[in-house]
Design an enzyme around this catalytic site. Structure first.
Site, mmCIF file in Angstrom:
data_model
loop_
_atom_site.group_PDB
_atom_site.id
_atom_site.type_symbol
_atom_site.label_atom_id
_atom_site.label_comp_id
_atom_site.label_asym_id
_atom_site.label_seq_id
_atom_site.Cartn_x
_atom_site.Cartn_y
_atom_site.Cartn_z
ATOM 1 N N ASP A 227 0.765 -1.168 -0.045
ATOM 2 C CA ASP A 227 -0.021 -0.072 0.109
ATOM 3 C C ASP A 227 0.874 1.246 0.095
ATOM 4 O OD1 ASP A 227 -2.640 -0.701 -0.212
ATOM 5 O OD2 ASP A 227 -3.048 -1.044 2.089
ATOM 6 N N LYS A 230 -0.527 4.703 -1.292
ATOM 7 C CA LYS A 230 -1.301 5.739 -0.633
ATOM 8 C C LYS A 230 -0.642 7.035 -0.053
ATOM 9 C CE LYS A 230 -4.356 2.195 1.593
ATOM 10 N NZ LYS A 230 -4.801 1.305 2.918
ATOM 11 N N HIS A 255 -4.163 4.132 -6.096
ATOM 12 C CA HIS A 255 -3.183 4.175 -5.027
ATOM 13 C C HIS A 255 -2.180 2.938 -5.487
ATOM 14 C CE1 HIS A 255 -5.397 1.222 -2.611
ATOM 15 N NE2 HIS A 255 -4.138 0.523 -2.230
ATOM 16 N N HIS A 281 -2.531 -6.126 -5.872
ATOM 17 C CA HIS A 281 -2.927 -6.722 -4.753
ATOM 18 C C HIS A 281 -4.445 -6.346 -4.604
ATOM 19 C CE1 HIS A 281 -2.205 -2.823 -3.027
ATOM 20 N NE2 HIS A 281 -2.866 -3.062 -2.292
ATOM 21 N N HIS A 282 -5.044 -5.481 -5.520
ATOM 22 C CA HIS A 282 -6.417 -5.120 -5.541
ATOM 23 C C HIS A 282 -7.355 -5.642 -6.497
ATOM 24 C CE1 HIS A 282 -7.033 -2.814 -1.726
ATOM 25 N NE2 HIS A 282 -5.959 -2.221 -2.224
ATOM 26 N N ASP A 310 -4.476 -9.565 2.918
ATOM 27 C CA ASP A 310 -4.562 -8.041 3.362
ATOM 28 C C ASP A 310 -5.985 -7.987 3.760
ATOM 29 O OD1 ASP A 310 -4.317 -5.304 3.507
ATOM 30 O OD2 ASP A 310 -4.840 -4.888 1.399
#
Length: 375
Positions: A227, A230, A255, A281-282, A310
């Site tokens: 992350d 961010k 992000h 990862h999203h 996560d």
């Protein structure tokens, strides 16, 4: 090729044995002429340590008689118990590793270390020719066996120098990753423990999924940066205690791509892995994720692993905009999204190892939970 080692030999020993052709015949030869070493080892070591004690580059390691006596005793025990007897199990590996670490800690560099082995080999050759001549066939067979095992012993011991240097670089990379990751996590009201948990969970899931140890270690080091993007999200959106509107959510979804800008496209596989994790990862197994809408195995394995870890950790954690879910609620959510959000096989493995993941959460608990502003 048959190699007579312990039932669970260290992989390093197997590699060296294969490379140097240390087979059953080699071990039989060592044992057949073991008596030669029994009769001559003390003279051989006396000559070796006399040379080391008088050499200007090594003399300071052997400044008193007791240090020389201890060194000779340790070397004698090692050579007679393992090397000359052909006893190359896990106990030998551990002993050789300790020797290498001790010498590295003392500051004995690789040149000196390898030079000492050359002196040993020279002395061995002189003794073998003297004792076994004129049976030149025996001399050749025994010297071939001795050369092979001496070079393996040297290789295993000196590999500690390389491993130590790699470990130091690895630890530095880990610390730098955590430092950079915290910059993103702390702005999101998440604690430093979250990235530690993701790191450990990703490692455990990768290992349970059958990945090689080196790959598992890489994802442990790389995953804390998932992350880092961010850092580029405005505070008004990142720290908003309520639900994001459509425009704000569009900004938030950038992000992962921002993380891909922050983490360079470097030739280092570790850095490339960290970048792939940040970017993917999203993403979701069914293609409904962001930012690229990747589907199934188009998503890199490391991205799929971190996605599960996560979400699991985030749902169980308190955030300003939500209460922590119960374990039962989280597991139900994960199973409901099997094959939708998550790689189905990886999710099954994760659930099978749920006890390990819960242990990691207990080991790295948040010291202070953020206050819930909105549910």
């Amino acid at each position: 090729m048959e190699t007579a080692f312990s039932s669970e030999p260290e992989s390093a020993i197997r590699q060296w044995a294969s490379y140097l052709v240390i087979d059953q015949q080699t071990l039989n030869t060592l044992r057949e002429f073991y008596w030669v070493m029994e009769q001559n080892i003390d003279d051989i070591l006396s000559h070796v340590y006399a040379h080391l004690s008088s050499n200007r580059e090594t003399a300071h390691f052997y400044q008193d008689e007791q240090s020389v006596k201890r060194a000779k005793a340790h070397q004698r025990e090692h050579m007679m118990r393992y090397v000359f007897r052909g006893n190359f199990g896990a106990e030998y590996y551990n002993a050789t590793n300790r020797i290498g670490k001790t010498h590295h800690k003392l500051g004995i560099d690789f040149k000196i270390y390898s030079g000492a082995y050359c002196i040993v080999l020279s002395q061995l050759a002189g003794v073998v020719y003297k004792v076994l001549a004129p049976e030149i066939g025996n001399v050749q067979h025994y010297m071939t066996a001795l050369n092979r095992v001496i070079f393996m012993d040297m290789g295993l011991a000196t590999s500690v120098y390389y491993d130590t240097a790699c470990l130091e670089l690895e630890e530095l990379a880990h610390e730098l990753n955590f430092a950079l990751a915290k910059a993103g996590e702390f702005r999101d009201n998440e604690t430093g423990e979250h990235i530690k948990r993701i790191s450990r969970m990703s490692f455990e899931l990768a290992k349970a999924a059958g990945q090689e140890p080196h790959w598992c270690k890489m994802i442990q080091i790389a995953s804390p940066l998932h992350d880092v993007g961010k850092i580029g999200v405005p505070d008004g959106i990142l720290l908003k205690p309520g639900k994001l509107d459509e425009q704000e959510w569009n900004v938030m979804q950038q992000h992962p791509a921002m993380g891909g800008v922050i983490i360079p496209d470097n030739k280092s596989e570790l850095i490339r892995m960290a970048r792939r994790i940040s970017l993917t990862h999203h993403e979701k197994w069914d293609g409904s994720g962001y930012p690229a809408g990747l589907k199934g195995e188009e998503i890199p394995l490391e991205g799929r692993i971190v996605a599960i870890c996560d979400v699991f950790d985030a749902l169980l954690s308190t955030r300003p905009y939500k209460r922590p879910w119960s374990m039962e609620e989280v597991v139900t959510y994960l199973r409901d999204n099997r094959g939708k959000h998550f790689d189905p096989q990886l999710l099954d493995i994760f659930i099978e190892n749920l006890a390990n993941m819960q242990l990691i959460r207990r080991q790295f608990e948040d010291a202070v939970s953020p206050e819930i502003v909105a549910d």
